[in-house]
Write a protein that holds these residues in place. Structure first.
Motif, PDB file in Angstrom:
ATOM      1  N   LYS A   1       0.801  -1.232   0.000  1.00 21.19           N
ATOM      2  CA  LYS A   1       0.000   0.000   0.000  1.00 21.19           C
ATOM      3  C   LYS A   1       0.834   1.282   0.000  1.00 21.19           C
ATOM      4  O   LYS A   1       0.607   2.186  -0.803  1.00 21.19           O
TER       5      LYS A   1
ATOM      6  N   ALA B   1      -9.342 -11.514   8.449  1.00 17.35           N
ATOM      7  CA  ALA B   1      -9.443 -10.249   7.719  1.00 17.35           C
ATOM      8  C   ALA B   1      -9.352 -10.514   6.224  1.00 17.35           C
ATOM      9  O   ALA B   1      -8.773 -11.508   5.793  1.00 17.35           O
TER      10      ALA B   1
ATOM     11  N   SER C   1      -4.478  -5.014   4.883  1.00 13.84           N
ATOM     12  CA  SER C   1      -5.037  -3.690   5.204  1.00 13.84           C
ATOM     13  C   SER C   1      -6.107  -3.789   6.288  1.00 13.84           C
ATOM     14  O   SER C   1      -6.165  -2.959   7.205  1.00 13.84           O
ATOM     15  N   GLN C   2      -6.964  -4.805   6.198  1.00 16.57           N
ATOM     16  CA  GLN C   2      -8.007  -4.958   7.217  1.00 16.57           C
ATOM     17  C   GLN C   2      -7.422  -5.404   8.550  1.00 16.57           C
ATOM     18  O   GLN C   2      -7.910  -4.999   9.605  1.00 16.57           O
TER      19      GLN C   2
ATOM     20  N   GLY D   1      -4.636  -4.341   9.635  1.00 17.55           N
ATOM     21  CA  GLY D   1      -4.191  -3.049  10.165  1.00 17.55           C
ATOM     22  C   GLY D   1      -5.324  -2.265  10.799  1.00 17.55           C
ATOM     23  O   GLY D   1      -5.159  -1.668  11.872  1.00 17.55           O
ATOM     24  N   ALA D   2      -6.486  -2.281  10.159  1.00 15.25           N
ATOM     25  CA  ALA D   2      -7.644  -1.572  10.712  1.00 15.25           C
ATOM     26  C   ALA D   2      -8.067  -2.175  12.045  1.00 15.25           C
ATOM     27  O   ALA D   2      -8.406  -1.449  12.991  1.00 15.25           O
ATOM     28  N   TYR D   3      -8.043  -3.495  12.140  1.00 11.50           N
ATOM     29  CA  TYR D   3      -8.410  -4.161  13.392  1.00 11.50           C
ATOM     30  C   TYR D   3      -7.432  -3.812  14.512  1.00 11.50           C
ATOM     31  O   TYR D   3      -7.835  -3.573  15.657  1.00 11.50           O
TER      32      TYR D   3
ATOM     33  N   THR E   1      -5.309  -1.095  14.697  1.00  7.52           N
ATOM     34  CA  THR E   1      -5.287   0.333  15.047  1.00  7.52           C
ATOM     35  C   THR E   1      -6.564   0.798  15.755  1.00  7.52           C
ATOM     36  O   THR E   1      -6.545   1.804  16.460  1.00  7.52           O
ATOM     37  N   THR E   2      -7.658   0.072  15.579  1.00  6.84           N
ATOM     38  CA  THR E   2      -8.888   0.427  16.289  1.00  6.84           C
ATOM     39  C   THR E   2      -9.035  -0.381  17.582  1.00  6.84           C
ATOM     40  O   THR E   2     -10.051  -0.280  18.268  1.00  6.84           O
TER      41      THR E   2
END
Length: 252
Positions: free
Chosen positions: A31, A160, A164-165, A167-169, A171-172
């Motif tokens: 990315k 995931a 990328s997903q 990473g979202a999991y 970071t949140t």
């Protein structure tokens, strides 16, 4: 009048070149690196690059369904080989980088334990990219098997769609830990988020990442895509890849 016509034709041709855009499908772990490489390539070539990221498996499915991508940068060698065998490629498959698997947490999980931490009762949820479509997910599972914690981890796994997903999991804080590509945590946007450790490379297979040109686009774009793929071996591209934590194949 003849000279004017030549000038106008030349200007039109130059304008067409300047406006050329290729679409590159890239594995999600790329990315940040691919955005920087594409920017440098566009500066030097005048060819714009539109980037589509996702899991290597899903991108391969899209290509085989006719998606008009001009080049594909995978997170493994198997998917480009599959496309080549099915007649979708314009170039031989070439390894452009080696990926590194890491374990990442933003909830304070004890990463000093390494991969073994996934079996700890304090770790309730583990994000892993879908092993069916994401090479980094396959190697995350291999690493847990290597450390004999796969059975303990399996009920905790949140699958995931891609890196990328994951990473979202992370970071949140939706998960306690996530298996991630090193290239993501080194990005400026992510480098101060949580803590991470590299997974010992003896615990998983080498992540050879390969690229191919594709037939789905126009003949003009096929030529431009080959230029982009050659650029992936340029000093500038290699510098960017190394800065993003990738290993680089030795020149033959």
């Amino acid at each position: 009048m003849k000279l004017l016509k030549i000038v106008l034709t030349s200007l039109a041709f130059a304008s067409a070149l300047a406006a050329q855009t290729i679409t590159v499908a890239a594995a999600a772990n790329l990315k940040y690196a691919i955005a920087d490489i594409a920017k440098e390539f566009s500066k030097e070539s005048g060819i714009e690059v539109k980037i589509i990221t996702g899991s290597s498996g899903k991108l391969t499915q899209q290509i085989m369904s006719g998606a008009p991508y001009d080049a594909f940068l995978s997170a493994d060698v198997e998917y480009p080989a599959k496309l080549a065998q099915s007649g979708f490629t314009t170039t031989p498959s070439q390894v452009y980088a080696f990926g590194t698997l890491i374990l990442w947490s933003d909830t304070g999980a004890d990463l000093s334990k390494g991969v073994a931490v996934v079996a700890d009762p304090s770790v309730k949820k583990i994000a892993v990219a879908n092993p069916k479509t994401a090479p980094y997910g396959i190697e995350a599972m291999n690493a847990m098997k290597y450390y004999k914690v796969a059975d303990a981890a399996t009920p905790k796994i949140i699958t995931a769609e891609s890196i990328s997903q994951v990473g979202a999991y992370v970071t949140t804080k939706a998960v306690d830990v996530g298996f991630m590509a090193k290239s993501i945590v080194l990005a400026p946007e992510m480098k101060n988020v949580g803590k991470w450790v590299e997974v010992d490379d003896k615990a998983y297979n080498t992540i050879d990442q390969a690229m191919v040109g594709l037939k789905n686009g126009s003949p003009e774009n096929q030529i431009a895509a080959k230029k982009f793929l050659r650029y992936m071996s340029s000093p500038k591209a290699i510098t960017i890849l190394k800065a993003n934590g990738y290993g680089i194949p030795a020149k033959k």
